[in-house]
Design a protein around this motif. Sequence first.
Motif, PDB file in Angstrom:
ATOM      1  N   ALA A   7     -35.090 -99.230 -62.752  1.00 12.46           N
ATOM      2  CA  ALA A   7     -35.268 -98.089 -61.688  1.00 12.46           C
ATOM      3  C   ALA A   7     -35.113 -98.513 -60.210  1.00 12.46           C
ATOM      4  O   ALA A   7     -34.336 -97.514 -59.495  1.00 12.46           O
ATOM      5  CB  ALA A   7     -36.855 -97.706 -61.945  1.00 12.46           C
ATOM      6  N   GLN A   8     -35.323 -99.468 -59.798  1.00  8.82           N
ATOM      7  CA  GLN A   8     -34.999-100.053 -58.586  1.00  8.82           C
ATOM      8  C   GLN A   8     -33.570-100.140 -58.177  1.00  8.82           C
ATOM      9  O   GLN A   8     -33.120 -99.442 -57.224  1.00  8.82           O
ATOM     10  CB  GLN A   8     -35.489-101.344 -58.161  1.00  8.82           C
ATOM     11  N   TRP A   9     -32.667-100.513 -59.242  1.00  4.90           N
ATOM     12  CA  TRP A   9     -31.293-100.598 -58.850  1.00  4.90           C
ATOM     13  C   TRP A   9     -30.520 -99.171 -58.689  1.00  4.90           C
ATOM     14  O   TRP A   9     -30.040 -98.945 -57.770  1.00  4.90           O
ATOM     15  CB  TRP A   9     -30.557-101.095 -60.170  1.00  4.90           C
ATOM     16  N   LEU A  10     -31.139 -98.347 -59.493  1.00  8.70           N
ATOM     17  CA  LEU A  10     -30.476 -96.779 -59.420  1.00  8.70           C
ATOM     18  C   LEU A  10     -31.046 -96.288 -58.275  1.00  8.70           C
ATOM     19  O   LEU A  10     -30.601 -95.450 -57.382  1.00  8.70           O
ATOM     20  CB  LEU A  10     -31.244 -96.121 -60.931  1.00  8.70           C
ATOM     21  N   GLU A  11     -32.328 -96.580 -57.909  1.00  9.71           N
ATOM     22  CA  GLU A  11     -32.983 -96.019 -56.456  1.00  9.71           C
ATOM     23  C   GLU A  11     -31.836 -96.278 -55.521  1.00  9.71           C
ATOM     24  O   GLU A  11     -31.610 -95.462 -54.563  1.00  9.71           O
ATOM     25  CB  GLU A  11     -34.255 -96.121 -56.269  1.00  9.71           C
ATOM     26  N   TYR A  12     -31.693 -97.474 -55.321  1.00 13.15           N
ATOM     27  CA  TYR A  12     -30.931 -98.250 -54.321  1.00 13.15           C
ATOM     28  C   TYR A  12     -29.379 -97.696 -54.338  1.00 13.15           C
ATOM     29  O   TYR A  12     -28.977 -97.447 -53.198  1.00 13.15           O
ATOM     30  CB  TYR A  12     -30.608 -99.874 -54.468  1.00 13.15           C
ATOM     31  N   LYS A  13     -29.012 -97.579 -55.511  1.00 15.11           N
ATOM     32  CA  LYS A  13     -27.562 -97.147 -55.485  1.00 15.11           C
ATOM     33  C   LYS A  13     -27.249 -95.409 -55.558  1.00 15.11           C
ATOM     34  O   LYS A  13     -26.217 -95.125 -54.949  1.00 15.11           O
ATOM     35  CB  LYS A  13     -27.096 -97.616 -57.129  1.00 15.11           C
ATOM     36  N   THR A  14     -28.209 -94.636 -55.646  1.00 18.46           N
ATOM     37  CA  THR A  14     -28.356 -93.595 -55.595  1.00 18.46           C
ATOM     38  C   THR A  14     -28.987 -92.717 -54.497  1.00 18.46           C
ATOM     39  O   THR A  14     -28.543 -92.674 -53.432  1.00 18.46           O
ATOM     40  CB  THR A  14     -28.729 -92.670 -57.110  1.00 18.46           C
ATOM     41  N   LEU A  15     -30.214 -92.449 -54.699  1.00 13.87           N
ATOM     42  CA  LEU A  15     -31.088 -91.591 -53.722  1.00 13.87           C
ATOM     43  C   LEU A  15     -31.332 -92.551 -52.293  1.00 13.87           C
ATOM     44  O   LEU A  15     -31.299 -91.544 -51.344  1.00 13.87           O
ATOM     45  CB  LEU A  15     -32.245 -91.338 -54.368  1.00 13.87           C
ATOM     46  N   LEU A  16     -31.310 -93.683 -52.458  1.00 11.95           N
ATOM     47  CA  LEU A  16     -31.575 -94.359 -51.015  1.00 11.95           C
ATOM     48  C   LEU A  16     -30.289 -94.287 -50.149  1.00 11.95           C
ATOM     49  O   LEU A  16     -30.377 -93.997 -49.200  1.00 11.95           O
ATOM     50  CB  LEU A  16     -32.046 -95.870 -51.332  1.00 11.95           C
ATOM     51  N   ALA A  17     -29.147 -94.768 -50.767  1.00  7.78           N
ATOM     52  CA  ALA A  17     -27.998 -94.795 -50.050  1.00  7.78           C
ATOM     53  C   ALA A  17     -27.219 -93.469 -49.736  1.00  7.78           C
ATOM     54  O   ALA A  17     -26.686 -93.070 -48.878  1.00  7.78           O
ATOM     55  CB  ALA A  17     -26.849 -95.901 -50.755  1.00  7.78           C
ATOM     56  N   GLY A  18     -27.475 -92.410 -51.051  1.00  9.08           N
ATOM     57  CA  GLY A  18     -26.802 -91.348 -50.978  1.00  9.08           C
ATOM     58  C   GLY A  18     -27.541 -90.003 -50.215  1.00  9.08           C
ATOM     59  O   GLY A  18     -26.949 -89.223 -49.917  1.00  9.08           O
ATOM     60  N   TYR A  19     -28.991 -90.267 -50.166  1.00  8.97           N
ATOM     61  CA  TYR A  19     -29.720 -89.405 -49.421  1.00  8.97           C
ATOM     62  C   TYR A  19     -30.518 -89.824 -48.399  1.00  8.97           C
ATOM     63  O   TYR A  19     -30.400 -89.663 -47.029  1.00  8.97           O
ATOM     64  CB  TYR A  19     -30.664 -88.382 -50.611  1.00  8.97           C
ATOM     65  N   LEU A  20     -31.381 -90.674 -48.739  1.00  7.79           N
ATOM     66  CA  LEU A  20     -32.528 -90.990 -47.707  1.00  7.79           C
ATOM     67  C   LEU A  20     -31.840 -91.738 -46.447  1.00  7.79           C
ATOM     68  O   LEU A  20     -32.182 -91.454 -45.375  1.00  7.79           O
ATOM     69  CB  LEU A  20     -33.573 -91.944 -48.326  1.00  7.79           C
ATOM     70  N   LEU A  21     -30.942 -92.794 -46.593  1.00 11.04           N
ATOM     71  CA  LEU A  21     -30.013 -93.431 -45.598  1.00 11.04           C
ATOM     72  C   LEU A  21     -29.217 -92.589 -44.867  1.00 11.04           C
ATOM     73  O   LEU A  21     -28.664 -92.863 -43.694  1.00 11.04           O
ATOM     74  CB  LEU A  21     -29.601 -94.777 -45.983  1.00 11.04           C
ATOM     75  N   SER A  22     -28.612 -91.517 -45.483  1.00 13.11           N
ATOM     76  CA  SER A  22     -27.589 -90.960 -44.776  1.00 13.11           C
ATOM     77  C   SER A  22     -27.992 -89.403 -44.620  1.00 13.11           C
ATOM     78  O   SER A  22     -28.357 -89.020 -43.470  1.00 13.11           O
ATOM     79  CB  SER A  22     -26.372 -90.789 -46.094  1.00 13.11           C
ATOM     80  N   THR A  23     -27.937 -88.485 -45.665  1.00 12.82           N
ATOM     81  CA  THR A  23     -28.467 -87.266 -45.498  1.00 12.82           C
ATOM     82  C   THR A  23     -29.627 -87.030 -44.568  1.00 12.82           C
ATOM     83  O   THR A  23     -29.699 -86.179 -43.452  1.00 12.82           O
ATOM     84  CB  THR A  23     -28.619 -86.323 -46.785  1.00 12.82           C
ATOM     85  N   GLN A  24     -30.908 -87.598 -44.962  1.00 17.73           N
ATOM     86  CA  GLN A  24     -31.911 -87.685 -44.337  1.00 17.73           C
ATOM     87  C   GLN A  24     -32.100 -88.616 -43.250  1.00 17.73           C
ATOM     88  O   GLN A  24     -33.142 -88.497 -42.210  1.00 17.73           O
ATOM     89  CB  GLN A  24     -33.003 -87.693 -45.259  1.00 17.73           C
ATOM     90  N   GLY A  25     -31.485 -89.554 -43.036  1.00 13.89           N
ATOM     91  CA  GLY A  25     -31.539 -90.778 -42.222  1.00 13.89           C
ATOM     92  C   GLY A  25     -30.257 -90.784 -41.114  1.00 13.89           C
ATOM     93  O   GLY A  25     -30.464 -90.094 -40.092  1.00 13.89           O
ATOM     94  N   GLU A  26     -29.382 -91.746 -41.314  1.00 12.17           N
ATOM     95  CA  GLU A  26     -28.301 -91.922 -40.401  1.00 12.17           C
ATOM     96  C   GLU A  26     -27.340 -90.510 -40.008  1.00 12.17           C
ATOM     97  O   GLU A  26     -27.242 -90.492 -38.471  1.00 12.17           O
ATOM     98  CB  GLU A  26     -27.155 -92.786 -41.246  1.00 12.17           C
ATOM     99  N   ARG A  27     -27.263 -90.070 -40.859  1.00 10.63           N
ATOM    100  CA  ARG A  27     -26.607 -88.672 -40.404  1.00 10.63           C
ATOM    101  C   ARG A  27     -27.338 -87.693 -39.378  1.00 10.63           C
ATOM    102  O   ARG A  27     -26.720 -87.059 -38.552  1.00 10.63           O
ATOM    103  CB  ARG A  27     -25.910 -87.721 -41.546  1.00 10.63           C
ATOM    104  N   MET A  28     -28.567 -87.461 -39.838  1.00 12.88           N
ATOM    105  CA  MET A  28     -29.469 -86.814 -39.020  1.00 12.88           C
ATOM    106  C   MET A  28     -29.644 -87.323 -37.460  1.00 12.88           C
ATOM    107  O   MET A  28     -29.870 -86.994 -36.504  1.00 12.88           O
ATOM    108  CB  MET A  28     -30.835 -86.336 -39.550  1.00 12.88           C
ATOM    109  N   GLY A  29     -29.863 -88.755 -37.479  1.00 13.75           N
ATOM    110  CA  GLY A  29     -30.079 -89.469 -36.177  1.00 13.75           C
ATOM    111  C   GLY A  29     -28.797 -89.541 -35.342  1.00 13.75           C
ATOM    112  O   GLY A  29     -28.821 -89.213 -34.116  1.00 13.75           O
ATOM    113  N   LEU A  30     -27.621 -89.781 -35.968  1.00 13.37           N
ATOM    114  CA  LEU A  30     -26.256 -89.683 -35.145  1.00 13.37           C
ATOM    115  C   LEU A  30     -25.781 -88.358 -34.817  1.00 13.37           C
ATOM    116  O   LEU A  30     -24.850 -88.371 -34.043  1.00 13.37           O
ATOM    117  CB  LEU A  30     -25.564 -90.647 -35.868  1.00 13.37           C
ATOM    118  N   ALA A  31     -26.381 -87.454 -35.257  1.00  8.79           N
ATOM    119  CA  ALA A  31     -26.002 -86.131 -35.063  1.00  8.79           C
ATOM    120  C   ALA A  31     -26.331 -85.793 -33.390  1.00  8.79           C
ATOM    121  O   ALA A  31     -25.758 -85.079 -32.698  1.00  8.79           O
ATOM    122  CB  ALA A  31     -26.666 -84.935 -35.795  1.00  8.79           C
ATOM    123  N   HIS A  32     -27.313 -86.725 -32.912  1.00  8.28           N
ATOM    124  CA  HIS A  32     -27.743 -86.818 -31.573  1.00  8.28           C
ATOM    125  C   HIS A  32     -27.713 -87.991 -30.909  1.00  8.28           C
ATOM    126  O   HIS A  32     -28.495 -88.335 -30.012  1.00  8.28           O
ATOM    127  CB  HIS A  32     -29.271 -85.951 -31.624  1.00  8.28           C
TER     128      HIS A  32
END
Length: 666
Positions: free
Chosen positions: A477-502
């Motif tokens: 379950a951890q492996w899947l979370e790291y590979k999918t929702l964390l990298a693909g949404y939380l760190l990107s869509t909700q994280g890095e991409r929203m931060g670097l927008a500004h």
Amino acid sequence: MCGLAGFVSPFLRADAAPGVITSMLSLIRHRGPDEAGYYLDDGLTMGAVRLAIVDLPSGAQPMADPSERHWICFNGELYNHVELREELRRLGRPFRTQSDTEVALQAWIQWGPACLTRFNGAFAMAIRDAVSGDLFLARDRYGKRPLFYADLRGEFLFASEMKAFRAYPGFRFELDPRELESIFAVWTPLPDRTPFKGIRQLPMGGFLTLRDGHHTLHTYEELEVAAPPFTGSEAEAAAYVRETLRESVELRLRSDVEVGVYLSGGLDSSIVTKLATDLSSHEVRTFSVAFEDKTFDESGNQHEVASYLGTRHSSITVSAADIAESFPSAVYHAEVPAFRTAFVPMYLLSRHASDAGIKTILSGEGADEAFLGYSLFRETLLRASWHELPEDERADKLAGLHPELAHFGPAHRKHLTGLFQQFSVERLPGLFSHELRYQNGLFATRLLKDRAEPFADALALVRMAPEYAALTPVQKAQWLEYKTLLAGYLLSTQGERMGLAHGVENRCPFLDPAVVRAAAAVNLRFDDGFDEKAILKKAFRGELPASSLTRPKQPYRAPGSAVFKEQRPDYLELLLSDAELAQLDCIDPAFAKRLVAKIMSTPDAEISTKEDQAFVYLLSTAVLNQQFVMNRESYMGAPSKARLNVRTIADRRVNRPAPLAVGGTL
């Protein structure tokens, strides 16, 4: 923190390259509003926009080694650059700056790809070898920083954000129905995927070599979710975790500009804030999101922690109107369909932090993945042991899974018992932990005209990972979370991409490799997994308000489809108009219209989670289609106000003069 872009093309006219790279950089100027530069070599052009955080005067990019054989564009930070520089100096490597960019370049020259395992940081980078003609692309082990590429049969494009490809002559975006099916099903793109045909992203922990027009992919780091159990006492384990986190925060406070903290009010961000206040010589500034809708608001907890720790706290209150107004702009920066609106308040929060003069933020991302904070992990433990547990113990554990969700309340207990009984046996090989979650995504795939097998790529992902089969159900379950929702949404869509927008860089202390290893060693060692993040609470007992250690986790959420029904933004016409909906070639209009009609006519309380998610998916896909496929500027939000002085760092093409400097403004 920066953004990079470039291309390798034997076909583009040489005199066109400067204009193309300048236009590509202009589309990602929000990532690096401080300065920009580019480098030209025979067949290759690459450039960077810079957000100056370390070595403000001397860290301009692209950067070369003294011989000018190797050139680098670097996006991100190496938190251990001080230690690496000293080691490289002892080995005879020369340095002309104090920047971590130069450390990354010299480390690559010294050790080649093996340097990547030595890096403690969040980064994506491109390195050109002017002698061999090779291009190397690399990305950090957790996928904190993005790097996209398109191999176009002889032409090769790469960039920190896909929107940069809009400036390349002849490039056209097209949504990929197969990728949309996978994204809808598992909530996020898989590690190397995007929603667009012909565009891939470099996977986390990977690097790419482009040689003689052909690229090859390599993995340099696998995920570490398994580790030998910690052998000391519980008190020693708590001390070990606390010290490892302290060292991680200390590394991430290295900066030549002020570092703030995102404070949600939960345990993880409170721990980061506590350590930042201990380690900083000045007053720490914290930033948070509050909601007009009290169902989602945590401002009381935020202010309690800020007051307790003595931070200078600032928050914004987000309304439904704010979410509706900023949704298209946030989608434009995310570049991927989203299943909820929670990324939009983060877009607004980063703008608030930027307006306050902050360029760098610490946040609590990664803690739930490392320390088993999600109810998903408790669900997995419960389902995996379902047939061994007495009936009354099953009921007790089921009751404690989601105290914040009404549909997990007593009135639904009989239905939930049957559901967990049904999913106590694996149906999708390797995806046992996520099978319940994926039911909501399965519903969303009905939006598509043509459906094949929505989980085929996720099944292939776990099947091809050599280490996966030996993991326990929770580790899987951890492996899947790291590979999918964390990298693909939380760190990107909700994280890095929203931060670097500004122009705001986020740093994640819980995603230090040493912290992840520590968590793997202590998880489930001193509790049964149902006492949420028990070892973290023990590690910081007495250092945070009591409520931070005792209250159940409240996941960060934001209002969903109700926002658009209430606000009726103009772009909702993309779903309400048959003509507009028809522009989405991959969407089944009949099912989409039925879903939209139900959402618009049904009380919010009667809309299921899967229907709400499918609606947000549909709307974000429609907006994305307008922005990237139809190229309609009116849907892309306000352009960046940043003005960049772009300069040619070097022009090494045949029969061209030596390095020159020319000015231009984006």
